[in-house]
Motif scaffolding. Structure first.
Motif, PDB file in Angstrom:
ATOM      1  N   LEU A 191      -4.090  10.543  -7.561  1.00 51.01           N
ATOM      2  CA  LEU A 191      -3.277   9.879  -6.540  1.00 51.01           C
ATOM      3  C   LEU A 191      -3.636  10.280  -5.112  1.00 51.01           C
ATOM      4  O   LEU A 191      -3.601   9.445  -4.207  1.00 51.01           O
ATOM      5  CB  LEU A 191      -1.794  10.164  -6.801  1.00 51.01           C
ATOM      6  N   PHE A 192      -3.985  11.543  -4.907  1.00 50.32           N
ATOM      7  CA  PHE A 192      -4.294  12.004  -3.552  1.00 50.32           C
ATOM      8  C   PHE A 192      -5.446  11.224  -2.911  1.00 50.32           C
ATOM      9  O   PHE A 192      -5.347  10.855  -1.725  1.00 50.32           O
ATOM     10  CB  PHE A 192      -4.593  13.509  -3.567  1.00 50.32           C
ATOM     11  N   PRO A 193      -6.562  10.963  -3.631  1.00 49.92           N
ATOM     12  CA  PRO A 193      -7.659  10.210  -3.009  1.00 49.92           C
ATOM     13  C   PRO A 193      -7.233   8.841  -2.488  1.00 49.92           C
ATOM     14  O   PRO A 193      -7.748   8.374  -1.460  1.00 49.92           O
ATOM     15  CB  PRO A 193      -8.692  10.084  -4.135  1.00 49.92           C
ATOM     16  N   TYR A 194      -6.296   8.178  -3.165  1.00 55.28           N
ATOM     17  CA  TYR A 194      -5.838   6.870  -2.695  1.00 55.28           C
ATOM     18  C   TYR A 194      -5.087   6.999  -1.367  1.00 55.28           C
ATOM     19  O   TYR A 194      -5.209   6.135  -0.490  1.00 55.28           O
ATOM     20  CB  TYR A 194      -4.940   6.215  -3.744  1.00 55.28           C
ATOM     21  N   ALA A 195      -4.326   8.078  -1.222  1.00 56.86           N
ATOM     22  CA  ALA A 195      -3.600   8.290   0.033  1.00 56.86           C
ATOM     23  C   ALA A 195      -4.576   8.486   1.190  1.00 56.86           C
ATOM     24  O   ALA A 195      -4.405   7.912   2.272  1.00 56.86           O
ATOM     25  CB  ALA A 195      -2.680   9.504  -0.100  1.00 56.86           C
ATOM     26  N   VAL A 196      -5.624   9.280   0.953  1.00 61.84           N
ATOM     27  CA  VAL A 196      -6.620   9.521   2.003  1.00 61.84           C
ATOM     28  C   VAL A 196      -7.422   8.255   2.274  1.00 61.84           C
ATOM     29  O   VAL A 196      -7.701   7.916   3.433  1.00 61.84           O
ATOM     30  CB  VAL A 196      -7.557  10.678   1.605  1.00 61.84           C
ATOM     31  N   LEU A 197      -7.791   7.545   1.197  1.00 62.62           N
ATOM     32  CA  LEU A 197      -8.581   6.325   1.361  1.00 62.62           C
ATOM     33  C   LEU A 197      -7.799   5.276   2.154  1.00 62.62           C
ATOM     34  O   LEU A 197      -8.366   4.574   2.999  1.00 62.62           O
ATOM     35  CB  LEU A 197      -8.961   5.774  -0.021  1.00 62.62           C
ATOM     36  N   LEU A 198      -6.501   5.192   1.886  1.00 64.58           N
ATOM     37  CA  LEU A 198      -5.659   4.250   2.643  1.00 64.58           C
ATOM     38  C   LEU A 198      -5.588   4.651   4.116  1.00 64.58           C
ATOM     39  O   LEU A 198      -5.652   3.794   5.013  1.00 64.58           O
ATOM     40  CB  LEU A 198      -4.261   4.206   2.035  1.00 64.58           C
ATOM     41  N   THR A 199      -5.485   5.958   4.363  1.00 62.11           N
ATOM     42  CA  THR A 199      -5.454   6.449   5.745  1.00 62.11           C
ATOM     43  C   THR A 199      -6.758   6.110   6.467  1.00 62.11           C
ATOM     44  O   THR A 199      -6.747   5.633   7.611  1.00 62.11           O
ATOM     45  CB  THR A 199      -5.246   7.974   5.763  1.00 62.11           C
ATOM     46  N   LEU A 200      -7.891   6.340   5.789  1.00 63.79           N
ATOM     47  CA  LEU A 200      -9.192   6.034   6.382  1.00 63.79           C
ATOM     48  C   LEU A 200      -9.368   4.527   6.572  1.00 63.79           C
ATOM     49  O   LEU A 200      -9.987   4.081   7.546  1.00 63.79           O
ATOM     50  CB  LEU A 200     -10.310   6.585   5.503  1.00 63.79           C
ATOM     51  N   PHE A 201      -8.809   3.744   5.653  1.00 62.44           N
ATOM     52  CA  PHE A 201      -8.899   2.283   5.774  1.00 62.44           C
ATOM     53  C   PHE A 201      -8.161   1.805   7.020  1.00 62.44           C
ATOM     54  O   PHE A 201      -8.689   1.018   7.814  1.00 62.44           O
ATOM     55  CB  PHE A 201      -8.317   1.625   4.522  1.00 62.44           C
ATOM     56  N   ILE A 202      -6.938   2.296   7.201  1.00 62.31           N
ATOM     57  CA  ILE A 202      -6.140   1.890   8.356  1.00 62.31           C
ATOM     58  C   ILE A 202      -6.831   2.315   9.650  1.00 62.31           C
ATOM     59  O   ILE A 202      -6.918   1.545  10.611  1.00 62.31           O
ATOM     60  CB  ILE A 202      -4.727   2.498   8.267  1.00 62.31           C
ATOM     61  N   ARG A 203      -7.351   3.541   9.640  1.00 59.41           N
ATOM     62  CA  ARG A 203      -8.034   4.031  10.827  1.00 59.41           C
ATOM     63  C   ARG A 203      -9.344   3.259  11.057  1.00 59.41           C
ATOM     64  O   ARG A 203      -9.680   2.886  12.188  1.00 59.41           O
ATOM     65  CB  ARG A 203      -8.337   5.526  10.677  1.00 59.41           C
ATOM     66  N   GLY A 204     -10.067   2.999   9.961  1.00 58.60           N
ATOM     67  CA  GLY A 204     -11.370   2.353  10.066  1.00 58.60           C
ATOM     68  C   GLY A 204     -11.302   0.935  10.585  1.00 58.60           C
ATOM     69  O   GLY A 204     -12.077   0.546  11.459  1.00 58.60           O
ATOM     70  N   VAL A 205     -10.373   0.129  10.057  1.00 63.07           N
ATOM     71  CA  VAL A 205     -10.318  -1.291  10.451  1.00 63.07           C
ATOM     72  C   VAL A 205      -9.790  -1.483  11.861  1.00 63.07           C
ATOM     73  O   VAL A 205      -9.911  -2.569  12.430  1.00 63.07           O
ATOM     74  CB  VAL A 205      -9.452  -2.109   9.458  1.00 63.07           C
ATOM     75  N   THR A 206      -9.193  -0.432  12.427  1.00 65.65           N
ATOM     76  CA  THR A 206      -8.693  -0.543  13.807  1.00 65.65           C
ATOM     77  C   THR A 206      -9.723  -0.063  14.831  1.00 65.65           C
ATOM     78  O   THR A 206      -9.457  -0.123  16.028  1.00 65.65           O
ATOM     79  CB  THR A 206      -7.403   0.274  13.971  1.00 65.65           C
ATOM     80  N   LEU A 207     -10.889   0.396  14.370  1.00 66.54           N
ATOM     81  CA  LEU A 207     -11.925   0.881  15.281  1.00 66.54           C
ATOM     82  C   LEU A 207     -12.764  -0.279  15.798  1.00 66.54           C
ATOM     83  O   LEU A 207     -12.973  -1.267  15.092  1.00 66.54           O
ATOM     84  CB  LEU A 207     -12.822   1.897  14.568  1.00 66.54           C
ATOM     85  N   PRO A 208     -13.275  -0.187  16.999  1.00 70.12           N
ATOM     86  CA  PRO A 208     -14.168  -1.235  17.530  1.00 70.12           C
ATOM     87  C   PRO A 208     -15.428  -1.365  16.670  1.00 70.12           C
ATOM     88  O   PRO A 208     -16.031  -0.366  16.291  1.00 70.12           O
ATOM     89  CB  PRO A 208     -14.521  -0.716  18.930  1.00 70.12           C
ATOM     90  N   GLY A 209     -15.778  -2.599  16.342  1.00 68.09           N
ATOM     91  CA  GLY A 209     -16.992  -2.842  15.566  1.00 68.09           C
ATOM     92  C   GLY A 209     -16.806  -2.796  14.063  1.00 68.09           C
ATOM     93  O   GLY A 209     -17.754  -3.029  13.305  1.00 68.09           O
ATOM     94  N   SER A 210     -15.588  -2.483  13.594  1.00 73.90           N
ATOM     95  CA  SER A 210     -15.372  -2.352  12.151  1.00 73.90           C
ATOM     96  C   SER A 210     -15.594  -3.677  11.422  1.00 73.90           C
ATOM     97  O   SER A 210     -16.155  -3.704  10.310  1.00 73.90           O
ATOM     98  CB  SER A 210     -13.959  -1.838  11.869  1.00 73.90           C
ATOM     99  N   LEU A 211     -15.177  -4.783  12.030  1.00 76.39           N
ATOM    100  CA  LEU A 211     -15.342  -6.087  11.393  1.00 76.39           C
ATOM    101  C   LEU A 211     -16.813  -6.411  11.162  1.00 76.39           C
ATOM    102  O   LEU A 211     -17.176  -6.998  10.139  1.00 76.39           O
ATOM    103  CB  LEU A 211     -14.696  -7.172  12.253  1.00 76.39           C
ATOM    104  N   LYS A 212     -17.634  -5.979  12.076  1.00 76.08           N
ATOM    105  CA  LYS A 212     -19.072  -6.194  11.962  1.00 76.08           C
ATOM    106  C   LYS A 212     -19.618  -5.513  10.698  1.00 76.08           C
ATOM    107  O   LYS A 212     -20.439  -6.074   9.972  1.00 76.08           O
ATOM    108  CB  LYS A 212     -19.743  -5.632  13.216  1.00 76.08           C
ATOM    109  N   GLY A 213     -19.159  -4.309  10.440  1.00 77.27           N
ATOM    110  CA  GLY A 213     -19.609  -3.591   9.257  1.00 77.27           C
ATOM    111  C   GLY A 213     -19.084  -4.199   7.971  1.00 77.27           C
ATOM    112  O   GLY A 213     -19.802  -4.293   6.979  1.00 77.27           O
TER     113      GLY A 213
END
Length: 617
Positions: A253-275
């Motif tokens: 369960l812990f990896p999903y919590a971290v992955l969700l955190t990284l997802f939220i942080r990642g998609v809000t970064l400039p250029g994320s849509l490009k990747g």
């Protein structure tokens, strides 16, 4: 109609005959002796462990499937094989190959409550498959834990006030570029990021000449990380599935919590849509390339854990009537969802990295696997303006936790094989011995040549061997033991009819498709390389011993089983018939259920006087 509760009249007649002193038929005497022998053995041997509850079983399966490979391997396999178009063959393979084989391996473990070797009571001629899978699984587990050691190294390094890979340290070359320097250099001018130099020169200390200088000494820092990894694995499973099941609550369960955190942080970064678009954009021309389908099968096997003996090991600790049909469905789709979700998260962050560097995404990503996890990701994390150390700590803790779940699963398969063979040995003794040996062997991965060895072991043990043995396993169960008998066993265990889809997949699609993929992979194989280093024939020849040994265990164990059954008075033919027939151990462990199953067999044998093995399609 359920088979439970049925009483075979022929066995009632036997009881009457025994009470009246009347002789029994030879076949009936043999059946009776088998029942008495099984009952005696069950009284003498310690009771086999079971999961504390169904949640622990499912979480352990999730923890096993959702490993490090979901974070980095799936994204790059998809990228190299058509981007979004790879999802089509992958999902097809998942539905027609992955899920049926996952379900089949669940059944093979749960029905007899036996591990990867003892489950071959279903067809003793192929018992060597279990030993071959054990060898390959053990080899894979040793390098898998070495990757966990790398995660620990980066985890501890992340507590620095300045992330060490963000700058060019004393280990850097003249072409080193710090991660915060956004410099686009002309084509042909050699540069290397500080994150890459940190991994290659400071952490791994890779020898650029490969095996030319032999095998160097282990790095003491990586050795300590490797030791700590094995200690934590031992603590997680020192009490068998009773303790590993508890640890699965965190590792799943812990990896999903971290992955969700990284997802939220990642998609809000400039250029994320490009990747993300770079990851999902289809290249349809690759869909007709056989290599794409080969890669899809390899990814499904690697991710789901098919063929390693892990799935049937976990299922062997279930209650006999546990609904593994539902479990197989949940697990296969959970794994697929996690792979895609992790891929989107990964490339969102890589897209931000490309935006920061002022280059295309294809120029940021220089390779899959370890390069993404320990170069591209750390590089991107170091560029975070808000708490880069926190996100780095969480990322590598997640990576390590993912590794623990998968490593525990690999190790459990080995421990189960030994425990089934020596049931009186305390589980913690077996676990300790397995971990100590694993640590000693794993030291080779902490040497300057460690990554070169890892590539060889990954290909020959985790790829070729597993695919070959899984092909044999499918043929043995569905064509030798028989699809009809296998479906009968499913109905007895789950009170569930098996539809046309499963019959088609198990009886035709799975064995033929796996055989074709294996042959194609060998024909298309063009040698291995690590970076610019190309392996010579000696290195690949030595490594191929792993595959040859695992494969040779099948005919060797076949000869052993034939010799064990050979009786000069009956001849070789009877021994061969016997070795291809299911033994009395292919039955439920519970005495009442075993009696009921033997009754069912006796009824079928009476109706059709041929042996079970003679009824194979």
């Amino acid at each position: 109609m359920t088979l439970q509760g049925r009483v075979n009249p022929s066995f009632e007649d036997e009881d009457v005959k025994k009470q009246n002193g009347q002789p029994m038929a030879p076949q009936q005497q043999q059946q009776s002796s088998l029942q008495q022998e099984g009952t005696t053995e069950e009284r003498e041997q310690p009771q086999r462990q079971q999961w504390s509850n169904k949640r622990e079983f499912l979480l352990s399966c999730i923890s096993m499937c959702v490993g490090v490979g979901n974070v980095w391997r799936f994204a790059f396999v998809a990228l190299e094989n058509g981007g979004g178009a790879f999802l089509i063959p992958y999902l097809i393979v998942l539905v027609f190959i992955g899920k049926p084989l996952y379900y089949m391996e669940f059944i093979l473990g749960q029905f007899p409550s036996a591990g990867p070797v003892d489950m071959w009571a279903i067809c003793p001629a192929f018992k060597g498959i279990g030993y071959g899978q054990a060898l390959s699984t053990w080899a894979v587990s040793t390098f898998y834990v070495s990757l966990m050691a790398l995660c620990l190294f980066y985890f501890f390094a992340s507590f620095s006030s300045v992330l060490p890979w963000a700058v060019c340290g004393p280990w850097a070359s003249s072409g080193c570029v710090p991660v915060h320097t956004n410099t686009t250099l002309p084509d042909g001018q050699e540069t290397i990021s500080s994150a890459e130099e940190y991994l290659v020169k400071e952490v791994l200390k890779v020898d650029p000449e490969g095996f030319q200088n032999g095998i160097g000494l282990p790095d003491w820092r990586l050795t300590l990380c490797l030791l700590l990894s094995w200690v934590l694995i031992f603590m997680a499973q020192m009490k068998g599935v009773k303790s590993s099941g508890k640890s699965a609550y965190f590792t799943a369960l812990f990896p999903y919590a971290v992955l969700l955190t990284l997802f939220i942080r990642g998609v809000t970064l400039p250029g994320s849509l490009k990747g993300i678009l770079f990851f999902l954009t289809p290249r349809w021309e690759k869909l007709l390339t056989p290599q794409v389908w080969f890669a899809a099968v390899n990814q499904a096997f690697f991710s789901l854990g098919i063929g390693f003996g892990i799935i049937n090991t976990f299922a062997s600790y279930n209650n006999f009537h546990n609904n593994i049909y539902l479990d197989a469905t949940i697990m296969s789709y959970t794994d697929a969802f996690t792979s895609v979700f992790a891929g989107i998260t990964t490339f969102g962050i890589v897209g931000h990295l490309a935006d920061q560097m002022g280059v295309e995404v294809s120029q940021v990503v220089r390779g899959g696997g370890i390069n993404l996890a320990f170069i591209s990701y750390p590089d991107a994390l170091a560029r975070f303006t808000f708490l880069p150390q926190f996100f780095s700590v969480m990322f590598f803790l997640m990576m390590f936790t993912l590794g623990v779940g998968s490593a525990v699963a690999y190790n459990t398969a080995i421990i189960t094989i030994i425990s089934d063979r020596f049931p009186r040995l305390p589980v913690w003794h077996i676990t300790l011995g397995t971990c100590v040996v694993g640590f000693l062997v794993g030291l080779i991965y902490t040497t300057p040549q460690g990554q070169y060895v890892l590539v060889l072991v990954d290909y020959y043990s985790g790829g070729v061997s597993i695919l070959f043995l899984m092909t044999l396993e499918t043929v043995a169960v569905m064509w030798v033991y028989g699809l009809r008998q296998f479906i009968r066993d499913i109905h007895f265990m789950l009170d569930r009819s098996t539809g046309f889809f499963w019959r088609l997949c198990w009886g035709i699609i799975n064995p033929i498709f796996l055989a074709v993929v294996f042959v194609y992979g060998q024909i298309q194989h063009q040698g291995l390389a690590y970076g610019t280093y190309v392996y010579d024939s000696m290195a690949t020849g030595v490594a191929s011993i792993l595959t040859v040994t695992a494969g040779c265990l099948v005919p060797l164990m076949f000869l052993k089983e034939v010799i064990k059954r050979y009786d000069a008075s009956k001849g070789l033919r009877d021994a061969l018939i016997d070795v291809f027939s299911a033994t009395s151990e292919w039955s439920p462990k519970d005495p009442a259920l075993r009696q009921e199953y033997l009754n069912l067999q006796a009824t079928e044998n009476k109706a059709t006087p041929r042996r079970l093995s003679d009824k194979c399609p």
